[in-house]
Design a protein around this motif. Sequence first.
Motif, mmCIF file in Angstrom:
data_model
loop_
_atom_site.group_PDB
_atom_site.id
_atom_site.type_symbol
_atom_site.label_atom_id
_atom_site.label_comp_id
_atom_site.label_asym_id
_atom_site.label_seq_id
_atom_site.Cartn_x
_atom_site.Cartn_y
_atom_site.Cartn_z
ATOM 1 N N GLU A 1 0.837 -1.212 0.000
ATOM 2 C CA GLU A 1 0.000 0.000 0.000
ATOM 3 C C GLU A 1 0.868 1.256 0.000
ATOM 4 O OE1 GLU A 1 -3.410 -2.167 2.704
ATOM 5 O OE2 GLU A 1 -2.683 -0.200 3.390
ATOM 6 N N ALA A 2 1.929 1.205 0.826
ATOM 7 C CA ALA A 2 2.853 2.346 0.900
ATOM 8 C C ALA A 2 3.531 2.566 -0.451
ATOM 9 C CB ALA A 2 3.889 2.097 1.991
ATOM 10 N N MET A 3 3.904 1.467 -1.110
ATOM 11 C CA MET A 3 4.561 1.596 -2.420
ATOM 12 C C MET A 3 3.623 2.232 -3.435
ATOM 13 S SD MET A 3 7.004 -1.690 -3.033
ATOM 14 C CE MET A 3 7.254 -1.431 -4.758
ATOM 15 N N ASP A 4 2.374 1.825 -3.348
ATOM 16 C CA ASP A 4 1.384 2.366 -4.272
ATOM 17 C C ASP A 4 1.286 3.889 -4.112
ATOM 18 O OD1 ASP A 4 -0.576 1.617 -6.251
ATOM 19 O OD2 ASP A 4 -2.085 2.359 -4.835
ATOM 20 N N LEU A 5 1.262 4.348 -2.861
ATOM 21 C CA LEU A 5 1.208 5.795 -2.591
ATOM 22 C C LEU A 5 2.480 6.488 -3.082
ATOM 23 C CD1 LEU A 5 -0.266 5.712 1.044
ATOM 24 C CD2 LEU A 5 -1.434 6.495 -1.037
ATOM 25 N N ALA A 6 3.610 5.813 -2.856
ATOM 26 C CA ALA A 6 4.893 6.412 -3.261
ATOM 27 C C ALA A 6 4.971 6.551 -4.781
ATOM 28 C CB ALA A 6 6.047 5.569 -2.736
ATOM 29 N N VAL A 7 4.414 5.575 -5.505
ATOM 30 C CA VAL A 7 4.414 5.668 -6.972
ATOM 31 C C VAL A 7 3.571 6.867 -7.409
ATOM 32 C CG1 VAL A 7 3.716 4.538 -9.127
ATOM 33 C CG2 VAL A 7 4.811 3.206 -7.344
ATOM 34 N N ASP A 8 2.385 7.007 -6.798
ATOM 35 C CA ASP A 8 1.530 8.166 -7.131
ATOM 36 C C ASP A 8 2.297 9.464 -6.948
ATOM 37 O OD1 ASP A 8 -0.630 6.639 -7.755
ATOM 38 O OD2 ASP A 8 -1.546 6.753 -5.756
ATOM 39 N N LYS A 9 3.020 9.543 -5.822
ATOM 40 C CA LYS A 9 3.756 10.764 -5.506
ATOM 41 C C LYS A 9 4.849 11.017 -6.545
ATOM 42 C CE LYS A 9 5.764 12.895 -1.356
ATOM 43 N NZ LYS A 9 6.411 13.916 -2.054
ATOM 44 N N GLN A 10 5.545 9.941 -6.919
ATOM 45 C CA GLN A 10 6.614 10.067 -7.925
ATOM 46 C C GLN A 10 6.072 10.579 -9.254
ATOM 47 O OE1 GLN A 10 9.708 9.981 -6.407
ATOM 48 N NE2 GLN A 10 10.381 8.853 -8.204
ATOM 49 N N ILE A 11 4.935 9.978 -9.638
ATOM 50 C CA ILE A 11 4.358 10.346 -10.929
ATOM 51 C C ILE A 11 3.900 11.803 -10.895
ATOM 52 C CG2 ILE A 11 2.446 9.884 -12.548
ATOM 53 C CD1 ILE A 11 2.684 6.935 -11.718
ATOM 54 N N GLU A 12 3.305 12.164 -9.766
ATOM 55 C CA GLU A 12 2.826 13.540 -9.615
ATOM 56 C C GLU A 12 3.999 14.520 -9.712
ATOM 57 O OE1 GLU A 12 1.019 15.948 -5.932
ATOM 58 O OE2 GLU A 12 0.281 13.890 -6.132
ATOM 59 N N GLU A 13 5.091 14.213 -9.013
ATOM 60 C CA GLU A 13 6.257 15.096 -9.042
ATOM 61 C C GLU A 13 6.836 15.204 -10.439
ATOM 62 O OE1 GLU A 13 8.959 13.726 -6.034
ATOM 63 O OE2 GLU A 13 7.628 14.445 -4.442
ATOM 64 N N ARG A 14 6.829 14.071 -11.116
ATOM 65 C CA ARG A 14 7.400 14.074 -12.464
ATOM 66 C C ARG A 14 6.559 14.945 -13.402
ATOM 67 N NH1 ARG A 14 8.508 9.464 -16.623
ATOM 68 N NH2 ARG A 14 6.262 9.399 -16.457
ATOM 69 N N THR A 15 5.230 14.820 -13.251
ATOM 70 C CA THR A 15 4.349 15.622 -14.108
ATOM 71 C C THR A 15 4.554 17.102 -13.845
ATOM 72 O OG1 THR A 15 2.793 13.866 -13.595
ATOM 73 C CG2 THR A 15 1.970 15.625 -14.977
ATOM 74 N N GLN A 16 4.680 17.451 -12.551
ATOM 75 C CA GLN A 16 4.918 18.860 -12.211
ATOM 76 C C GLN A 16 6.200 19.365 -12.859
ATOM 77 O OE1 GLN A 16 4.833 18.822 -7.982
ATOM 78 N NE2 GLN A 16 2.620 19.126 -7.874
ATOM 79 N N LEU A 17 7.232 18.543 -12.750
ATOM 80 C CA LEU A 17 8.528 18.931 -13.353
ATOM 81 C C LEU A 17 8.391 19.138 -14.847
ATOM 82 C CD1 LEU A 17 11.398 16.811 -11.771
ATOM 83 C CD2 LEU A 17 11.337 19.265 -12.148
ATOM 84 N N LEU A 18 7.704 18.170 -15.485
ATOM 85 C CA LEU A 18 7.561 18.263 -16.960
ATOM 86 C C LEU A 18 6.784 19.517 -17.347
ATOM 87 C CD1 LEU A 18 6.910 14.545 -17.992
ATOM 88 C CD2 LEU A 18 8.989 15.896 -18.306
ATOM 89 N N ASN A 19 5.785 19.870 -16.502
ATOM 90 C CA ASN A 19 4.989 21.058 -16.807
ATOM 91 C C ASN A 19 5.789 22.342 -16.660
ATOM 92 O OD1 ASN A 19 2.812 19.536 -17.374
ATOM 93 N ND2 ASN A 19 1.842 19.748 -15.367
ATOM 94 N N CYS A 20 6.789 22.295 -15.773
ATOM 95 C CA CYS A 20 7.629 23.479 -15.557
ATOM 96 C C CYS A 20 8.490 23.774 -16.782
ATOM 97 C CB CYS A 20 8.565 23.288 -14.374
ATOM 98 S SG CYS A 20 7.702 23.343 -12.829
ATOM 99 N N VAL A 21 8.922 22.684 -17.455
ATOM 100 C CA VAL A 21 9.869 22.851 -18.559
ATOM 101 C C VAL A 21 9.199 23.523 -19.760
ATOM 102 C CG1 VAL A 21 11.477 21.686 -20.100
ATOM 103 C CG2 VAL A 21 11.116 20.820 -17.793
#
Length: 433
Positions: free
Chosen positions: A413-433
């Motif tokens: 369950e924790a891994m599942d949450l961590a993946v969501d967080k990673q994906i979210e951070e990555r999307t934010q980064l991509l949007n910044c570029v």
Amino acid sequence: MEGDIMEVGDLKHNPDDMTTIHVEVHVKSSSTAERSDVKMHVLALLKRHCVVFGVYRWTEFDEDFLTKHVQSVAIVDTERKLIVVLPQPIDLKSCCLSIHIFVLNEDGPSTLTLEEDEELSAANHWLLPAAEFHGIWESLVYDSGVKTQLLDYVSTTIYFSDKNVDSNLISWNRVVLLHGPPGTGKTSLCKALAQKLSIRLANRYTYGQFVEINSHSLFSKWFSESGKLVTKMFQKIQQLIDDKEALVFVLIDEVESLTAARNASQAGTEPSDAIRVVNSVLTQLDQIKRHPNVVILTTSNVTEKIDLAFVDRADIKQYIGPPSVEGIFSIYLSCLQELMKCQIIYPRQQLLTMFELETMGFRECNVSELSLVLRNIATKSKGLSGRALRKLPFLAHALFVKTPTVSLERFLEAMDLAVDKQIEERTQLLNCV
Ligand SMILES: Nc1ncnc2c1ncn2[C@@H]1O[C@H](COP(=O)(O)OP(=O)(O)O)[C@@H](O)[C@H]1O
Ligand SMILES: [Mg+2]
């Protein structure tokens, strides 16, 4: 003798075109046993076992000699295709065995400094096989036999050079280029490949040398005199090459930093020193690659715009991409198994491999339940780099597990949450570029 197991000395000398099985024997550094004795005992061990299923490693032995002198005996690199293949039984009697005996060098890297009081190193240098590189090969997961193919390519080039095949008649060279996005394991794969080859070719070369050139530092500190420093550094490498008993690997990591400097210089935004340095590196590379006992490994994080000077010099160009869902599953599985071994995930529970899940038609039942959860997490993680994936279980524990030990179910369950967080951070980064 008919029906007995057969051993071959060299990976390219296979008498009847039988499958060659490589056996790596890791001898303890404290051992003083003769290699011939070790080999005899290993052959006897293999004879007792006869049939193995794919990759297999013994770390405990049923006899005293091996227990005393040997750390592990491993059947390696039998997989040629996808990671998810049926582990075929291998009858060792119908194969040629190539036995590689090695001791790891425990010393860490030494730095090749160019001036006595220079605190910035131009290169790091390891003696192979190095304890620090142990296990990297196994930890890297790629599809479609990338690793074994690379190994076959490079061992063939070394073999051709050693046999003095005229490269005007048959063209090949010993420059490898791995390119692809950051964090896909390119630098690690170069190290693993060099380690593997030094073990495989121990019959031919007494030592392996690994020199990692720090491209960034070539440009940073001593920019104006870098040209001279490059020459000095390659003189040191030449000294290693002069020992014909040594197989020398030179890694030039992230060659794009060299080419970026060159392009900037051409555009007039960098002083012409940059171009002098890069040209000097290229000239020196051309010099050292003439020697049969040298392999040049290069990596690049950009795929489209690699300088043609490097692309043209490389014979073996391999794209390394992010892992597939099967690959991700297998990386996660190895992480979870490690956490269960260390009892951070407790109690230990069985997880099925992707192959086992597939043979069950991904049917949900008691045995498959948690493995199917893991598969969903792996599917969701598609697109994350190998580096991000290997960090994920750590993040999951740090951010979402509040207790020192945790059940597998909770941890997933924790891994599942961590993946969501990673994906979210990555999307934010991509949007910044
Ligand atoms: N395909 C992969 N399988 C397993 N681990 C990987 C993979 N790709 C990357 N890693 C992990 O990421 C880490 C960083 O990889 P690195 O070699 O520095 O990548 P690169 O040079 O491509 O940026 C490695 O130590 C390894 O643990
Ligand atoms: Mg790298």
